[in-house]
Design a protein around this motif. Structure first.
Motif, mmCIF file in Angstrom:
data_model
loop_
_atom_site.group_PDB
_atom_site.id
_atom_site.type_symbol
_atom_site.label_atom_id
_atom_site.label_comp_id
_atom_site.label_asym_id
_atom_site.label_seq_id
_atom_site.Cartn_x
_atom_site.Cartn_y
_atom_site.Cartn_z
ATOM 1 N N LYS A 7 0.812 -1.209 0.000
ATOM 2 C CA LYS A 7 0.000 0.000 0.000
ATOM 3 C C LYS A 7 0.849 1.265 0.000
ATOM 4 O O LYS A 7 0.375 2.346 -0.331
ATOM 5 C CB LYS A 7 -0.954 -0.001 1.186
ATOM 6 C CG LYS A 7 -2.141 -0.955 1.029
ATOM 7 C CD LYS A 7 -3.179 -0.727 2.091
ATOM 8 C CE LYS A 7 -4.378 -1.641 1.898
ATOM 9 N NZ LYS A 7 -5.084 -1.383 0.635
ATOM 10 N N LYS A 8 2.103 1.131 0.377
ATOM 11 C CA LYS A 8 2.991 2.290 0.407
ATOM 12 C C LYS A 8 3.635 2.564 -0.959
ATOM 13 O O LYS A 8 4.256 3.602 -1.152
ATOM 14 C CB LYS A 8 4.082 2.086 1.465
ATOM 15 C CG LYS A 8 3.559 2.008 2.893
ATOM 16 C CD LYS A 8 4.698 1.763 3.870
ATOM 17 C CE LYS A 8 4.188 1.615 5.300
ATOM 18 N NZ LYS A 8 5.292 1.296 6.252
ATOM 19 N N LEU A 9 3.500 1.615 -1.875
ATOM 20 C CA LEU A 9 4.133 1.775 -3.188
ATOM 21 C C LEU A 9 3.416 2.842 -4.015
ATOM 22 O O LEU A 9 2.205 3.028 -3.913
ATOM 23 C CB LEU A 9 4.107 0.441 -3.943
ATOM 24 C CG LEU A 9 4.933 -0.712 -3.350
ATOM 25 C CD1 LEU A 9 4.725 -1.973 -4.176
ATOM 26 C CD2 LEU A 9 6.409 -0.350 -3.291
ATOM 27 N N ASP A 13 5.326 2.217 -9.196
ATOM 28 C CA ASP A 13 5.854 0.952 -8.668
ATOM 29 C C ASP A 13 4.864 -0.182 -8.895
ATOM 30 O O ASP A 13 5.254 -1.304 -9.256
ATOM 31 C CB ASP A 13 6.157 1.084 -7.171
ATOM 32 C CG ASP A 13 7.329 2.007 -6.897
ATOM 33 O OD1 ASP A 13 8.181 2.157 -7.792
ATOM 34 O OD2 ASP A 13 7.374 2.598 -5.789
ATOM 35 N N ILE A 14 3.583 0.081 -8.678
ATOM 36 C CA ILE A 14 2.550 -0.941 -8.905
ATOM 37 C C ILE A 14 2.553 -1.386 -10.366
ATOM 38 O O ILE A 14 2.442 -2.574 -10.675
ATOM 39 C CB ILE A 14 1.155 -0.397 -8.495
ATOM 40 C CG1 ILE A 14 1.084 -0.208 -6.979
ATOM 41 C CG2 ILE A 14 0.045 -1.319 -8.977
ATOM 42 C CD1 ILE A 14 1.166 -1.481 -6.169
ATOM 43 N N CYS A 15 2.698 -0.418 -11.281
ATOM 44 C CA CYS A 15 2.773 -0.760 -12.708
ATOM 45 C C CYS A 15 3.978 -1.648 -12.990
ATOM 46 O O CYS A 15 3.862 -2.698 -13.638
ATOM 47 C CB CYS A 15 2.838 0.505 -13.561
ATOM 48 S SG CYS A 15 1.328 1.467 -13.622
ATOM 49 N N ASN A 82 -1.996 0.963 -4.694
ATOM 50 C CA ASN A 82 -2.665 -0.124 -3.981
ATOM 51 C C ASN A 82 -3.572 0.347 -2.857
ATOM 52 O O ASN A 82 -4.336 -0.452 -2.299
ATOM 53 C CB ASN A 82 -1.622 -1.110 -3.437
ATOM 54 C CG ASN A 82 -2.230 -2.428 -3.039
ATOM 55 O OD1 ASN A 82 -2.286 -2.754 -1.856
ATOM 56 N ND2 ASN A 82 -2.722 -3.183 -4.023
ATOM 57 N N ASP A 83 -3.522 1.629 -2.513
ATOM 58 C CA ASP A 83 -4.457 2.126 -1.498
ATOM 59 C C ASP A 83 -5.822 2.448 -2.109
ATOM 60 O O ASP A 83 -6.701 2.980 -1.439
ATOM 61 C CB ASP A 83 -3.889 3.339 -0.770
ATOM 62 C CG ASP A 83 -3.496 4.464 -1.708
ATOM 63 O OD1 ASP A 83 -3.610 4.290 -2.946
ATOM 64 O OD2 ASP A 83 -3.055 5.517 -1.215
ATOM 65 N N SER A 108 -6.653 -1.683 -12.525
ATOM 66 C CA SER A 108 -5.933 -2.545 -11.580
ATOM 67 C C SER A 108 -5.211 -1.706 -10.541
ATOM 68 O O SER A 108 -4.738 -0.615 -10.839
ATOM 69 C CB SER A 108 -4.918 -3.422 -12.315
ATOM 70 O OG SER A 108 -4.209 -4.233 -11.399
ATOM 71 N N ASN A 109 -5.166 -2.271 -9.327
ATOM 72 C CA ASN A 109 -4.362 -1.671 -8.249
ATOM 73 C C ASN A 109 -3.182 -2.562 -7.881
ATOM 74 O O ASN A 109 -2.544 -2.376 -6.862
ATOM 75 C CB ASN A 109 -5.233 -1.416 -7.019
ATOM 76 C CG ASN A 109 -5.708 -2.715 -6.386
ATOM 77 O OD1 ASN A 109 -5.571 -3.797 -6.976
ATOM 78 N ND2 ASN A 109 -6.268 -2.631 -5.184
ATOM 79 N N GLY A 110 -2.902 -3.548 -8.754
ATOM 80 C CA GLY A 110 -1.807 -4.480 -8.498
ATOM 81 C C GLY A 110 -2.244 -5.759 -7.828
ATOM 82 O O GLY A 110 -1.447 -6.712 -7.727
#
Length: 783
Positions: A7-9, A13-15, A82-83, A108-110
């Motif tokens: 969630k901190k990414l 970064d998620i991509c 991701n949050d 998408s959120n990962g």
């Protein structure tokens, strides 16, 4: 990875860690099929006063566009950090899918993919959630795309013929891709007549080149005829957009169609005419051309009684593509009746909203004799000794029947007044009633321009069909690299086919009833030219022509009407030209008696400025009013603004946020005062706070003995920073590079100042933060 860490990414970064690997693992080629961070449109340009800026809040930006082949998009994917939930970005993705006309949208959120499918199979849900390892492979989304667009499998070879690209070319814009693909798909389905409607400045010729290139490379067509009705259009096409055709391309000359070539550019007037001997298109067989492209087809090529129409009938077996910015629908002339409904439309309104076309502001000017009328004394004669008919003359008569020389001088003076207040070298087109009016206006501009016209005899030129000298300067006028001529006076010659992309001022001293003509004239200014700082254009209207902006037809859907259009009669064939002539001769109106009168005083009785609004309507609004509205969208109250300003680690973040709304604070300072800082400009304009100059704020800090808690060296640095703020503003204060300048360079290097004087970067940053806090405390709060 632990969920809390994930969630901190950041979204990037998620991509990189989750979304891109999942798409690649599904079989998508990262080079050919996956495009990241795709700008679909840059956001509209906002104009207020003489200032302009982009509203980046309305930029359309897709995180991923997936293509079966380059230039054939089939899906979009919107990424979120991701949050956010998995489906948080799906509505955004659907908006982009609508723009690209593709059936598949993902978010998408990962953690997984939220999927929207516009063509679900029987029993399937439209929206579902997919695990990361189950993203659809390319064949699945390609088949879904073909189903959505009703494409047969047998058409694949034609649809996937590559675009022409080289290292110097920009990628086609989304609407160009859609227009190209629509035509290719229609050809694959067996369509023979098609109409593309694309606003002036949106790249019709480039779009057409890619269509022809793909069809020609696929051998779906071998010989192509590209018809234009202006010599300059053929020449521009030959050396610019169509250049890659090279040795297989020719311009029809010497009244002969050479079968040795495959791509033929031709003037209508060069291959047809009223006499049978003029119809050289009949020198080849009806099946010689596989495709005929009709540029600017609104100008008469589809008229039933036009000689030009005979060309289309002769090559009736060919694929026929009509191009226009202004569909022309009257009792006599109908693009739609001939070609059918437009296969694709990209309007001026959409182009401005996307930010690909320049918006406009309108300066409407009323002259007393136009509005109130003028009645000559009984028995009065004009300057030529002609008896003036005793009646009241008004706007519709000016420069058609009645010539008031003082009126012409007044118009020229007002035009030069605007140019001097902005940029006297802004390319300008003045549309006049006829050639005689254009010549008198040229003379009046020379006199109003004064030294500017003395310094360069070509500062203003009359560019009309009867003037070889003027027409010889047309290329120089439209060339951004050539400063002269600056001003062109004309009547009809420059209404179409002239790519004057740096034109910043259009003057209307011409009566215009035809919507087609009006659209074409407005199109002379709609190109954005970033290299030459052309972001918007101004329309100066002396004849109430811009009332046509309020007509729903201006940017609405074309319809066929069945009443005679007296203002827009059928277009007659042009006279037979020489091989190097356009055949464009303007009729000065022989047989119409004009009365020329000197000495009648005229004056401007009303003037107002209107701007292109967010919904496409013209609005009357100052830059101050616009700024106030936009700031209130972000900060509903002064308290909210102060809280966010004080909480911002860098005040530049607030300034950047406002720039996304189209607010450039330097522009605002031009109107309010250059001595005020960004903070005071915002508080004053949006929340009616009395402003303090930067120097006043800096002096207030010094008066409060705020520096006494610091040592001598720190005080010296902070005092110098205050002086920098007073001179240059908050941006300088927050930029560490300021320490390289004097007087800081006399105190040591930036590293020495930060580490030795302040004891480290953290201490330096804290000192700057405290200094800013002191700067923006109001004196009443301090008390």
């Amino acid at each position: 990875m632990d969920k809390s860490e994930k969630k901190k990414l950041s979204e990037t970064d998620i991509c990189d860690l989750f979304i891109t690997p999942a798409i690649k693992n599904a079989g998508w080629d990262p080079i050919r099929q996956i495009r990241r961070e795709v700008t679909l449109s840059p956001g509209p340009v906002v104009v207020r006063g003489n200032m302009s800026s982009r509203n980046k809040k309305k930029k359309k930006f897709a995180d991923y566009v997936l293509a079966w082949e380059p230039g054939v998009p089939v899906a979009v994917v919107e990424a979120k950090a991701n949050d956010h939930t998995v489906s948080q970005g799906l509505q955004q993705a659907l908006g982009y899918a609508e723009i690209l006309q593709v059936p598949s949208a993902f978010s998408s959120n990962g953690d997984a993919f939220a999927s929207h499918n516009k063509v679900p199979a029987t029993g399937e849900e439209i929206e579902t959630q997919l695990p990361l390892d189950q993203f659809p492979p390319p064949p699945t989304l390609w088949q879904r795309y073909k189903t959505y667009r009703n494409i047969e499998d047998a058409s694949d070879d034609l649809l996937l013929q590559p675009y022409h690209f080289d290292a110097t070319e920009k990628e086609p814009r989304y609407y160009q891709v859609e227009a190209i693909n629509r035509v290719i798909e229609a050809v694959a389905k067996g369509n023979r007549r098609m109409l593309l409607v694309m606003a002036t400045g949106t790249g019709k010729t480039y779009t057409t080149f890619q269509i022809i290139w793909r069809l020609w490379q696929a051998r779906a067509v071998k010989r192509v005829l590209f018809l234009v009705d202006r010599n300059i259009l053929a020449d521009q096409t030959l050396v610019n957009d169509f250049k890659p055709f090279g040795s297989v391309m020719t311009k029809v000359k010497n009244r002969k169609i050479d079968p040795a070539y495959e791509i033929h550019l031709a003037l209508y007037q060069a291959i047809t005419g009223p006499d049978e001997a003029d119809k050289i298109f009949k020198s080849v067989t009806p099946d010689f051309f596989d495709m005929v492209v009709i540029d600017e087809c609104h100008r008469g090529s589809a008229a039933e009684d036009s000689d030009w129409h005979e060309i289309l009938n002769y090559f009736s077996g060919a694929i026929q593509l009509g191009l226009t910015a202004t569909p022309r629908e009257t009792k006599y002339v109908s693009n739609i009746s001939y070609f059918g409904e437009p296969i694709y439309t990209y309007s001026l309104k959409q182009g401005i909203q996307d930010g690909f076309l320049a918006p406009y502001k309108v300066v409407r000017i009323d002259i007393d004799k136009d509005i109130r009328g003028w009645t000559p004394p009984p028995g009065m004669v004009d300057d030529l000794g002609q008896a003036i008919e005793h009646r009241t003359y008004n706007q519709k008569d000016m420069d058609r029947i009645l010539v008031l020389n003082q009126r012409t001088k007044l118009v020229a003076k007002r035009v030069m007044q605007l140019l001097r207040a902005t940029d006297p070298f802004s390319k300008t087109i003045i549309f006049c009633e006829d050639i005689d009016h254009a010549e008198r206006m040229r003379k009046a501009i020379v006199n109003a321009a004064g030294q500017l016209a003395i310094d360069n005899a070509k500062y203003v030129m009359r560019i009309t069909g009867d003037s070889p000298e003027g027409k010889a300067e047309l290329d120089n006028f439209i060339d951004p690299e050539n400063p002269f001529p600056v001003i062109a006076t004309t009547s009809d010659l420059l209404t179409t086919g002239v790519d004057a992309k740096t034109c910043k001022l259009i003057v209307l001293d011409k009566t215009i009833h035809s919507m087609t003509t009006f659209k074409q004239i407005i199109g002379r200014g709609t190109r954005i030219d970033e290299d030459n700082n052309k972001w918007f254009f101004t329309i100066m209207d002396f004849k109430k022509a811009t009332k046509l902006f309020a007509d729903p037809e201006f940017d609405g859907e074309p319809v066929v009407i069945y009443e005679p259009d007296d203002d827009d009669p059928p277009v007659p064939p042009d006279p037979k030209p020489d091989d190097d002539d356009d055949g464009t001769i303007e009729d000065p109106g022989p047989g119409i008696q004009k009365f020329v009168v000197n000495g009648v005083p005229v004056s401007i009785i009303a003037e107002r400025v209107e701007y292109y609004g967010p919904d496409g309507d013209l609005i009357t609004e100052s830059y101050r009013d616009f700024t106030r509205k936009q700031i209130h969208q972000e900060f509903t109250s002064l308290d909210e603004f102060l809280a966010r300003w004080n909480a911002a680690e860098k005040k530049q973040a607030i300034i950047d946020l406002l720039e996304e709304h189209g607010i450039i604070l330097e522009n605002l300072a031009e109107e309010v005062g250059k001595d005020f800082g960004d903070f005071d400009l915002i508080c004053h304009i949006a929340f009616d706070q009395p402003p303090l100059t930067r120097k006043e704020r800096a002096n207030n800090v010094k008066k409060r003995n705020y520096f006494t808690k610091y040592g001598e060296q720190v005080r010296a640095v902070l005092a110098a920073l205050l002086d920098k703020y007073a001179d240059e503003g908050i941006r300088t204060l927050e930029n560490a590079k300021v320490l390289k300048m004097k007087p800081f360079s006399d105190m040591g290097t930036p590293m020495e100042i930060i580490n030795t004087v302040f004891g480290g970067k953290a201490n330096y940053d804290n000192a700057i933060a405290e200094l800013e806090k002191e700067l923006f405390i109001n004196t009443e709060q301090r008390a």
